[in-house]
Scaffold this motif. Structure first.
Motif, PDB file in Angstrom:
ATOM      1  N   ILE A 166       0.817  -1.206   0.000  1.00  0.00           N
ATOM      2  CA  ILE A 166       0.000   0.000   0.000  1.00  0.00           C
ATOM      3  C   ILE A 166       0.858   1.267   0.000  1.00  0.00           C
ATOM      4  CG2 ILE A 166      -1.887  -1.167   1.171  1.00  0.00           C
ATOM      5  CD1 ILE A 166      -1.104   0.311   3.737  1.00  0.00           C
ATOM      6  N   PHE A 167       0.272   2.306  -0.554  1.00  0.00           N
ATOM      7  CA  PHE A 167       0.886   3.625  -0.610  1.00  0.00           C
ATOM      8  C   PHE A 167       1.133   4.124   0.807  1.00  0.00           C
ATOM      9  CE2 PHE A 167       0.721   8.225  -0.792  1.00  0.00           C
ATOM     10  CZ  PHE A 167       1.376   8.563  -1.978  1.00  0.00           C
ATOM     11  N   ASP A 168       2.347   4.563   1.074  1.00  0.00           N
ATOM     12  CA  ASP A 168       2.748   5.070   2.389  1.00  0.00           C
ATOM     13  C   ASP A 168       3.053   6.559   2.248  1.00  0.00           C
ATOM     14  OD1 ASP A 168       3.957   5.786   4.767  1.00  0.00           O
ATOM     15  OD2 ASP A 168       5.190   3.988   4.908  1.00  0.00           O
ATOM     16  N   ARG A 169       2.236   7.380   2.866  1.00  0.00           N
ATOM     17  CA  ARG A 169       2.395   8.832   2.717  1.00  0.00           C
ATOM     18  C   ARG A 169       3.732   9.345   3.231  1.00  0.00           C
ATOM     19  NH1 ARG A 169      -3.501  11.446   4.314  1.00  0.00           N
ATOM     20  NH2 ARG A 169      -4.722  10.345   2.716  1.00  0.00           N
ATOM     21  N   LYS A 170       4.365   8.584   4.122  1.00  0.00           N
ATOM     22  CA  LYS A 170       5.645   9.031   4.672  1.00  0.00           C
ATOM     23  C   LYS A 170       6.777   8.928   3.664  1.00  0.00           C
ATOM     24  CE  LYS A 170       4.497   7.897   9.474  1.00  0.00           C
ATOM     25  NZ  LYS A 170       4.864   7.083  10.668  1.00  0.00           N
ATOM     26  N   LYS A 171       6.651   8.024   2.703  1.00  0.00           N
ATOM     27  CA  LYS A 171       7.742   7.859   1.740  1.00  0.00           C
ATOM     28  C   LYS A 171       7.313   7.923   0.275  1.00  0.00           C
ATOM     29  CE  LYS A 171       7.692   2.766   1.956  1.00  0.00           C
ATOM     30  NZ  LYS A 171       8.530   1.559   2.163  1.00  0.00           N
ATOM     31  N   HIS A 172       6.021   7.826   0.009  1.00  0.00           N
ATOM     32  CA  HIS A 172       5.537   7.865  -1.368  1.00  0.00           C
ATOM     33  C   HIS A 172       4.848   9.195  -1.675  1.00  0.00           C
ATOM     34  CE1 HIS A 172       5.233   3.262  -0.736  1.00  0.00           C
ATOM     35  NE2 HIS A 172       6.361   3.543  -1.359  1.00  0.00           N
ATOM     36  N   ASP A 173       5.030   9.655  -2.895  1.00  0.00           N
ATOM     37  CA  ASP A 173       4.450  10.926  -3.331  1.00  0.00           C
ATOM     38  C   ASP A 173       4.016  10.775  -4.787  1.00  0.00           C
ATOM     39  OD1 ASP A 173       3.865  13.531  -4.155  1.00  0.00           O
ATOM     40  OD2 ASP A 173       5.487  14.419  -2.972  1.00  0.00           O
ATOM     41  N   LEU A 174       2.721  10.908  -5.045  1.00  0.00           N
ATOM     42  CA  LEU A 174       2.210  10.748  -6.410  1.00  0.00           C
ATOM     43  C   LEU A 174       2.794  11.781  -7.368  1.00  0.00           C
ATOM     44  CD1 LEU A 174      -1.581   9.976  -5.754  1.00  0.00           C
ATOM     45  CD2 LEU A 174       0.162   8.384  -6.601  1.00  0.00           C
ATOM     46  N   PHE A 175       3.230  12.892  -6.838  1.00  0.00           N
ATOM     47  CA  PHE A 175       3.796  13.944  -7.683  1.00  0.00           C
ATOM     48  C   PHE A 175       5.286  13.737  -7.952  1.00  0.00           C
ATOM     49  CE2 PHE A 175       0.406  16.074  -5.092  1.00  0.00           C
ATOM     50  CZ  PHE A 175      -0.555  16.032  -6.084  1.00  0.00           C
ATOM     51  N   LYS A 176       5.865  12.731  -7.322  1.00  0.00           N
ATOM     52  CA  LYS A 176       7.283  12.410  -7.518  1.00  0.00           C
ATOM     53  C   LYS A 176       7.398  10.929  -7.877  1.00  0.00           C
ATOM     54  CE  LYS A 176       8.770  15.910  -4.172  1.00  0.00           C
ATOM     55  NZ  LYS A 176       9.476  16.145  -2.872  1.00  0.00           N
ATOM     56  N   PRO A 177       7.299  10.609  -9.157  1.00  0.00           N
ATOM     57  CA  PRO A 177       7.266   9.200  -9.590  1.00  0.00           C
ATOM     58  C   PRO A 177       8.418   8.354  -9.057  1.00  0.00           C
ATOM     59  CG  PRO A 177       6.726  10.645 -11.418  1.00  0.00           C
ATOM     60  CD  PRO A 177       7.155  11.543 -10.299  1.00  0.00           C
ATOM     61  N   GLU A 178       9.590   8.957  -8.860  1.00  0.00           N
ATOM     62  CA  GLU A 178      10.741   8.181  -8.396  1.00  0.00           C
ATOM     63  C   GLU A 178      10.516   7.602  -6.997  1.00  0.00           C
ATOM     64  OE1 GLU A 178      11.431  12.509  -7.350  1.00  0.00           O
ATOM     65  OE2 GLU A 178      10.719  11.379  -9.097  1.00  0.00           O
ATOM     66  N   THR A 179       9.638   8.248  -6.199  1.00  0.00           N
ATOM     67  CA  THR A 179       9.378   7.742  -4.849  1.00  0.00           C
ATOM     68  C   THR A 179       8.470   6.514  -4.860  1.00  0.00           C
ATOM     69  OG1 THR A 179       7.389   9.095  -4.461  1.00  0.00           O
ATOM     70  CG2 THR A 179       9.543  10.109  -3.985  1.00  0.00           C
ATOM     71  N   LEU A 180       7.874   6.214  -5.998  1.00  0.00           N
ATOM     72  CA  LEU A 180       6.917   5.109  -6.101  1.00  0.00           C
ATOM     73  C   LEU A 180       7.565   3.798  -6.552  1.00  0.00           C
ATOM     74  CD1 LEU A 180       4.011   7.044  -7.874  1.00  0.00           C
ATOM     75  CD2 LEU A 180       4.294   6.633  -5.417  1.00  0.00           C
ATOM     76  N   LYS A 181       8.868   3.834  -6.787  1.00  0.00           N
ATOM     77  CA  LYS A 181       9.543   2.665  -7.351  1.00  0.00           C
ATOM     78  C   LYS A 181       9.311   1.408  -6.525  1.00  0.00           C
ATOM     79  CE  LYS A 181      14.011   0.878  -8.884  1.00  0.00           C
ATOM     80  NZ  LYS A 181      15.459   1.135  -9.056  1.00  0.00           N
ATOM     81  N   ASP A 182       9.548   1.484  -5.204  1.00  0.00           N
ATOM     82  CA  ASP A 182       9.412   0.285  -4.383  1.00  0.00           C
ATOM     83  C   ASP A 182       7.965  -0.158  -4.235  1.00  0.00           C
ATOM     84  OD1 ASP A 182       8.917   2.545  -2.576  1.00  0.00           O
ATOM     85  OD2 ASP A 182       8.825   1.018  -1.018  1.00  0.00           O
ATOM     86  N   LEU A 183       7.024   0.757  -4.462  1.00  0.00           N
ATOM     87  CA  LEU A 183       5.603   0.418  -4.358  1.00  0.00           C
ATOM     88  C   LEU A 183       5.131  -0.409  -5.551  1.00  0.00           C
ATOM     89  CD1 LEU A 183       2.780   0.731  -3.027  1.00  0.00           C
ATOM     90  CD2 LEU A 183       2.522   2.838  -4.380  1.00  0.00           C
ATOM     91  N   ILE A 184       5.537  -0.008  -6.755  1.00  0.00           N
ATOM     92  CA  ILE A 184       4.956  -0.633  -7.950  1.00  0.00           C
ATOM     93  C   ILE A 184       5.903  -1.552  -8.720  1.00  0.00           C
ATOM     94  CG2 ILE A 184       3.348   1.279  -8.225  1.00  0.00           C
ATOM     95  CD1 ILE A 184       5.038   2.247 -10.532  1.00  0.00           C
TER      96      ILE A 184
END
Length: 267
Positions: free
Chosen positions: A29-47
């Motif tokens: 699940i998306f974690d607001r502490k480390k993931h940011d929809l406006f910064k795609p690079e922060t989503l790497k470990d999520l998806i």
């Protein structure tokens, strides 16, 4: 099967997570502490290495710029991350009936998000399922936020009058949350060629008056109803059906409005 989910802490998301647990499906699940929809690079470990991305994150109340940023640019950022880190995964996008009658910025923002998904399908060959959800209600839905049913039930339980603004005969399609979750789970196992659109609804229109009548029959509290027809409420009435979802996803709603309201009242 590995699944990534945005919006997992919302009303629909919490019910979905519970169902995925029951079915023993792997999810992150998306974690607001480390993931940011406006910064795609922060989503790497999520998806990364995910088969499915379920995009539930979105807002329908707030400033105009926030609604557009989250619903449109947030979707854009997620798609960028998918192209970079998980190009073979498919996205399941939670849209809304309001794309058909965009009388609000929320409806327009979801329509724009759908258009962006279409663009990414054309440019990058990703796969997508768009679920156009009707008015969802159920246990845990917030009163005085976006559900007239949740608001009415909260007023009844606190022995307060039900306030009805505008025309009490206006109609909407209402869908019990567990039926909406079932549609999402069935979409997980459907493989689209490129993009598929589904109306996820009950297929029936219910008036405000009927909702009040059902709640009155269920409740042990005496219900007082206060009408204010001076307040103008958008009176759009949209009848859709779930035939396509039934044909391709093998989905149909199971909960009648009377059953759903009773379960929420007993919460």
């Amino acid at each position: 099967m590995n699944i990534a989910i945005t919006g997992a802490t919302g009303f629909l998301g919490e019910h979905l997570i519970e169902e995925l647990r029951i079915k023993n499906l792997n999810y992150s699940i998306f974690d607001r502490k480390k993931h940011d929809l406006f910064k795609p690079e922060t989503l790497k470990d999520l998806i990364e290495e995910k088969d499915i991305v379920i995009h539930l994150a979105g807002i329908n109340i707030g400033s105009y710029d926030k609604i557009m940023n989250v619903n449109v640019l947030g979707t854009l950022g997620l798609l960028d991350a998918m192209v970079k880190y998980s190009p073979n995964s498919k996205i399941i996008f939670a849209s809304t009936f309001q794309v058909y009658v965009p009388h609000s910025l929320y409806g327009l923002s979801k329509k724009f998000a759908e258009d962006i998904i279409n663009y990414y399908i054309f440019m990058y060959k990703i796969k997508a399922l768009v679920l156009r959800l009707t008015n969802i209600y159920g246990e845990g839905c917030k009163p005085f936020y976006n559900s007239v049913i949740a608001t009415f039930i909260d007023q009844i339980k606190h022995k307060k009058p039900i306030f009805i603004y505008g025309d009490e005969t206006r109609k909407r399609d209402y869908l019990y949350v567990e039926d909406a979750v079932d549609a999402i789970v069935k979409a997980v196992f459907f493989d689209p060629t490129n993009i598929e659109y589904f109306d996820i609804c009950s297929g029936k229109l219910t008036t405000i008056n009927k909702i009040v009548k059902i709640l009155s029959d269920i409740s042990s509290n005496k219900i007082k109803v206060v009408y204010n027809k001076q307040v103008k409420i958008s009176d759009w009435c949209l009848r859709k059906n779930f035939a396509r979802a039934n044909k391709l996803l093998k989905w149909k709603p199971q909960t009648l409005i009377e059953q759903g309201l009773k379960m929420v009242m007993q919460e």
